[in-house]
Design a protein around this motif. Structure first.
Motif, PDB file in Angstrom:
ATOM      1  N   PHE A 153       0.803  -1.220   0.000  1.00 11.42           N
ATOM      2  CA  PHE A 153       0.000   0.000   0.000  1.00 11.42           C
ATOM      3  C   PHE A 153       0.839   1.274   0.000  1.00 11.42           C
ATOM      4  O   PHE A 153       0.292   2.378   0.012  1.00 11.42           O
ATOM      5  N   GLU A 154       2.163   1.100  -0.048  1.00 13.06           N
ATOM      6  CA  GLU A 154       3.034   2.249  -0.275  1.00 13.06           C
ATOM      7  C   GLU A 154       2.754   2.827  -1.665  1.00 13.06           C
ATOM      8  O   GLU A 154       2.917   4.024  -1.908  1.00 13.06           O
ATOM      9  N   ASP A 155       2.312   1.956  -2.568  1.00 15.29           N
ATOM     10  CA  ASP A 155       1.871   2.366  -3.900  1.00 15.29           C
ATOM     11  C   ASP A 155       0.440   2.889  -3.768  1.00 15.29           C
ATOM     12  O   ASP A 155      -0.504   2.107  -3.597  1.00 15.29           O
ATOM     13  N   SER A 156       0.263   4.194  -3.819  1.00 15.29           N
ATOM     14  CA  SER A 156      -1.047   4.806  -3.580  1.00 15.29           C
ATOM     15  C   SER A 156      -2.104   4.367  -4.590  1.00 15.29           C
ATOM     16  O   SER A 156      -3.306   4.490  -4.332  1.00 15.29           O
ATOM     17  N   ARG A 157      -1.680   3.838  -5.735  1.00 14.32           N
ATOM     18  CA  ARG A 157      -2.650   3.386  -6.734  1.00 14.32           C
ATOM     19  C   ARG A 157      -3.474   2.214  -6.216  1.00 14.32           C
ATOM     20  O   ARG A 157      -4.597   1.979  -6.692  1.00 14.32           O
ATOM     21  N   MET A 158      -2.944   1.477  -5.240  1.00 14.68           N
ATOM     22  CA  MET A 158      -3.696   0.360  -4.673  1.00 14.68           C
ATOM     23  C   MET A 158      -4.981   0.839  -3.996  1.00 14.68           C
ATOM     24  O   MET A 158      -5.957   0.093  -3.899  1.00 14.68           O
ATOM     25  N   LEU A 159      -4.989   2.090  -3.562  1.00 12.50           N
ATOM     26  CA  LEU A 159      -6.161   2.633  -2.876  1.00 12.50           C
ATOM     27  C   LEU A 159      -7.303   2.924  -3.841  1.00 12.50           C
ATOM     28  O   LEU A 159      -8.419   3.235  -3.413  1.00 12.50           O
ATOM     29  N   ASP A 160      -7.035   2.819  -5.137  1.00 12.88           N
ATOM     30  CA  ASP A 160      -8.105   2.963  -6.124  1.00 12.88           C
ATOM     31  C   ASP A 160      -8.970   1.705  -6.187  1.00 12.88           C
ATOM     32  O   ASP A 160     -10.107   1.753  -6.656  1.00 12.88           O
ATOM     33  N   PHE A 161      -8.420   0.584  -5.714  1.00 16.61           N
ATOM     34  CA  PHE A 161      -9.116  -0.692  -5.835  1.00 16.61           C
ATOM     35  C   PHE A 161      -9.882  -1.100  -4.579  1.00 16.61           C
ATOM     36  O   PHE A 161     -10.816  -1.893  -4.650  1.00 16.61           O
ATOM     37  N   CYS A 162      -9.467  -0.578  -3.436  1.00 18.40           N
ATOM     38  CA  CYS A 162     -10.099  -0.992  -2.187  1.00 18.40           C
ATOM     39  C   CYS A 162      -9.797   0.010  -1.084  1.00 18.40           C
ATOM     40  O   CYS A 162      -8.946   0.892  -1.240  1.00 18.40           O
ATOM     41  N   THR A 163     -10.495  -0.149   0.023  1.00 16.98           N
ATOM     42  CA  THR A 163     -10.220   0.625   1.226  1.00 16.98           C
ATOM     43  C   THR A 163      -9.631  -0.328   2.260  1.00 16.98           C
ATOM     44  O   THR A 163     -10.352  -1.141   2.853  1.00 16.98           O
ATOM     45  N   PRO A 164      -8.312  -0.296   2.471  1.00 16.69           N
ATOM     46  CA  PRO A 164      -7.683  -1.256   3.393  1.00 16.69           C
ATOM     47  C   PRO A 164      -7.881  -0.877   4.860  1.00 16.69           C
ATOM     48  O   PRO A 164      -7.829   0.306   5.221  1.00 16.69           O
ATOM     49  N   ILE A 165      -8.117  -1.892   5.674  1.00 19.16           N
ATOM     50  CA  ILE A 165      -8.216  -1.719   7.123  1.00 19.16           C
ATOM     51  C   ILE A 165      -7.281  -2.734   7.760  1.00 19.16           C
ATOM     52  O   ILE A 165      -7.518  -3.948   7.688  1.00 19.16           O
ATOM     53  N   ILE A 166      -6.196  -2.251   8.364  1.00 23.14           N
ATOM     54  CA  ILE A 166      -5.221  -3.122   9.011  1.00 23.14           C
ATOM     55  C   ILE A 166      -5.601  -3.280  10.480  1.00 23.14           C
ATOM     56  O   ILE A 166      -5.758  -2.296  11.199  1.00 23.14           O
ATOM     57  N   PHE A 167      -5.752  -4.513  10.927  1.00 24.35           N
ATOM     58  CA  PHE A 167      -6.137  -4.792  12.308  1.00 24.35           C
ATOM     59  C   PHE A 167      -4.868  -4.927  13.154  1.00 24.35           C
ATOM     60  O   PHE A 167      -4.234  -5.983  13.184  1.00 24.35           O
ATOM     61  N   ALA A 168      -4.499  -3.856  13.827  1.00 23.72           N
ATOM     62  CA  ALA A 168      -3.271  -3.825  14.643  1.00 23.72           C
ATOM     63  C   ALA A 168      -3.399  -2.675  15.642  1.00 23.72           C
ATOM     64  O   ALA A 168      -4.303  -2.668  16.470  1.00 23.72           O
ATOM     65  N   SER A 169      -2.497  -1.701  15.560  1.00 22.03           N
ATOM     66  CA  SER A 169      -2.594  -0.467  16.351  1.00 22.03           C
ATOM     67  C   SER A 169      -1.735   0.600  15.696  1.00 22.03           C
ATOM     68  O   SER A 169      -0.777   0.281  14.964  1.00 22.03           O
ATOM     69  N   ASN A 170      -2.093   1.859  15.949  1.00 21.89           N
ATOM     70  CA  ASN A 170      -1.329   2.977  15.381  1.00 21.89           C
ATOM     71  C   ASN A 170       0.150   2.883  15.738  1.00 21.89           C
ATOM     72  O   ASN A 170       1.030   3.054  14.883  1.00 21.89           O
ATOM     73  N   LYS A 171       0.421   2.630  17.009  1.00 20.01           N
ATOM     74  CA  LYS A 171       1.807   2.606  17.481  1.00 20.01           C
ATOM     75  C   LYS A 171       2.591   1.442  16.868  1.00 20.01           C
ATOM     76  O   LYS A 171       3.787   1.570  16.582  1.00 20.01           O
ATOM     77  N   THR A 172       1.894   0.321  16.665  1.00 21.40           N
ATOM     78  CA  THR A 172       2.546  -0.833  16.052  1.00 21.40           C
ATOM     79  C   THR A 172       2.961  -0.514  14.627  1.00 21.40           C
ATOM     80  O   THR A 172       4.101  -0.772  14.213  1.00 21.40           O
ATOM     81  N   ILE A 173       2.041   0.040  13.852  1.00 19.98           N
ATOM     82  CA  ILE A 173       2.325   0.358  12.454  1.00 19.98           C
ATOM     83  C   ILE A 173       3.372   1.465  12.353  1.00 19.98           C
ATOM     84  O   ILE A 173       4.255   1.426  11.481  1.00 19.98           O
ATOM     85  N   SER A 174       3.319   2.417  13.254  1.00 18.20           N
ATOM     86  CA  SER A 174       4.312   3.487  13.265  1.00 18.20           C
ATOM     87  C   SER A 174       5.713   2.926  13.511  1.00 18.20           C
ATOM     88  O   SER A 174       6.677   3.286  12.821  1.00 18.20           O
ATOM     89  N   ALA A 175       5.825   2.024  14.490  1.00 15.57           N
ATOM     90  CA  ALA A 175       7.119   1.414  14.810  1.00 15.57           C
ATOM     91  C   ALA A 175       7.630   0.590  13.632  1.00 15.57           C
ATOM     92  O   ALA A 175       8.828   0.628  13.302  1.00 15.57           O
ATOM     93  N   GLN A 176       6.744  -0.138  12.988  1.00 17.09           N
ATOM     94  CA  GLN A 176       7.147  -0.986  11.859  1.00 17.09           C
ATOM     95  C   GLN A 176       7.595  -0.136  10.666  1.00 17.09           C
ATOM     96  O   GLN A 176       8.624  -0.421  10.045  1.00 17.09           O
ATOM     97  N   LYS A 177       6.839   0.881  10.332  1.00 14.36           N
ATOM     98  CA  LYS A 177       7.201   1.671   9.151  1.00 14.36           C
ATOM     99  C   LYS A 177       8.508   2.427   9.371  1.00 14.36           C
ATOM    100  O   LYS A 177       9.297   2.617   8.442  1.00 14.36           O
ATOM    101  N   ASN A 178       8.749   2.833  10.609  1.00  8.97           N
ATOM    102  CA  ASN A 178      10.016   3.509  10.915  1.00  8.97           C
ATOM    103  C   ASN A 178      11.187   2.527  10.868  1.00  8.97           C
ATOM    104  O   ASN A 178      12.255   2.845  10.329  1.00  8.97           O
ATOM    105  N   ALA A 179      10.984   1.343  11.421  1.00 12.92           N
ATOM    106  CA  ALA A 179      12.051   0.338  11.429  1.00 12.92           C
ATOM    107  C   ALA A 179      12.391  -0.133  10.025  1.00 12.92           C
ATOM    108  O   ALA A 179      13.551  -0.425   9.714  1.00 12.92           O
ATOM    109  N   LEU A 180      11.367  -0.185   9.168  1.00 16.02           N
ATOM    110  CA  LEU A 180      11.554  -0.687   7.802  1.00 16.02           C
ATOM    111  C   LEU A 180      11.792   0.423   6.788  1.00 16.02           C
ATOM    112  O   LEU A 180      12.011   0.160   5.610  1.00 16.02           O
ATOM    113  N   ASN A 181      11.733   1.671   7.265  1.00 16.06           N
ATOM    114  CA  ASN A 181      11.938   2.838   6.396  1.00 16.06           C
ATOM    115  C   ASN A 181      10.973   2.836   5.213  1.00 16.06           C
ATOM    116  O   ASN A 181      11.361   3.002   4.051  1.00 16.06           O
TER     117      ASN A 181
END
Length: 348
Positions: free
Chosen positions: A28-56
């Motif tokens: 979903f880093e490719d914004s064009r994917m958002l044209d096909f669906c509305t993604p809902i990730i079941f996790a937490s804001n802090k979890t996703i923030s930590a992951q995206k920072n760790a993975l750059n």
């Protein structure tokens, strides 16, 4: 669906110490994917923030507390837990197992109540998910219980589709688990899925033999003659387009599989080895036979490369597209069966 008619696509996050988050976020880093669906990730804001920072990984997301608040055109993160999990890439930890199950259970509940339309599951570790309230060898068995269906592990990649008579069963136990009732059930599940989910009007199915050379007329084993052949003959006489059993060692090498809409393998590796060889990492694991759509990538947690930014997200991306297409095919099928005069439009 969302207000604009986009499919609400739920994502269970899988094992946080594997490559699950990485392939989800890269997809979903490719914004064009958002044209096909509305993604809902079941996790937490802090979890996703930590992951995206760790993975750059450069993404923005919208934190929500309920699926109804998901915004089209955004990556939505539904907060399932509040704690900040410690990232230990490449390790099978108890905490990662508990959170993987928390994510999965929340996503499945949302699927059951139509808060999301389809579910795509990131990889879990089958060992650290085991708990008093979760004793399943994997996603498929849990989903079969929750969604009350005759589940079938169905590996799909373009026109290559391989189902399994037995899935997460020890090789030594597989022959004894195969019986006429199981064969009939799996064949009918594949037929229904091919028609409803993939638009195949008259499914043609090949069954692979249980033993080498399909038993060589009893020289190598009797299961093919005693169990498979009588059921295939019975179902064929009843009008089902089922054929076999075929010797598994030469079936794929000779391109024989191209003559069929699906192949039913006797056990896990008999089907998965050729599938993963032929699909080149773009295969999708689809759980057929359920009243809801669930897909996943065809790989596991890949601890050996977790946290290194090396994960290929191709299979997860294909799982997203496959879930969306199957959902649309089911809608079309429902419309056509409500209006029999339009049935001829179902594609071959």
């Amino acid at each position: 669906m969302g207000e604009k008619g986009k499919i609400k696509l739920g994502i269970s996050i899988g094992d946080l110490n594997g490559i699950g988050c990485e392939v989800v976020l890269k997809t979903f880093e490719d914004s064009r994917m958002l044209d096909f669906c509305t993604p809902i990730i079941f996790a937490s804001n802090k979890t996703i923030s930590a992951q995206k920072n760790a993975l750059n990984i450069d993404i923005n997301y919208n934190g929500i507390q309920e699926c109804s608040k998901a915004l089209d055109g955004k990556i939505n993160v539904l907060n399932v837990w509040k704690e900040i999990p410690e990232l230990k890439y490449g390790e099978a930890t108890e905490e990662a197992g508990k959170l993987a199950i928390a994510s999965l259970k929340a996503a499945v509940e949302a699927l059951k109540t139509d808060e999301i339309d389809v579910l795509v599951t990131a990889p879990i570790n089958k060992n650290n998910i085991q708990a008093d309230d979760f004793k399943f060898p994997g996603h498929t068995d849990f989903l079969a219980q929750e969604l009350e269906g005759e589940s079938l592990m169905f590996m799909v990649a373009d026109d290559l589709r391989i189902g399994l008579l037995t899935d997460h069963v020890a090789v030594k136990d597989a022959p004894a688990a195969i019986n006429p009732i199981l064969i009939r059930t799996k064949v009918r599940t594949i037929e229904k899925s091919l028609t409803m989910d993939f638009g195949v009007r008259r499914p043609k199915i090949a069954l692979l033999g249980i033993n080498p050379h399909s038993g060589d007329n009893g020289v190598i084993g009797t299961e093919d003659d005693a169990v498979l052949k009588p059921v295939i003959k019975e179902m064929s006489n009843a009008g089902h387009l089922v054929f076999g059993p075929y010797s598994a060692d030469s079936f794929f090498g000779s391109d024989g599989y191209r003559n069929f809409d699906a192949i039913l393998a006797a056990y896990h590796d008999q089907g998965l080895i050729p599938f993963k060889t032929l699909s080149f990492g773009k295969g999708v694991n689809y759980t057929a036979g359920l009243r809801k759509v669930r897909t996943s990538p065809d790989h596991g947690t890949a601890y050996e490369i977790a946290g290194q930014g090396k994960a290929d997200h191709s299979s997860f991306k294909e799982a997203v597209f496959t879930a969306i297409q199957i959902f649309k095919n089911r809608e079309e099928y429902a419309q056509l069966t409500e209006n029999p005069l339009q049935k001829q439009k179902v594609r071959r």
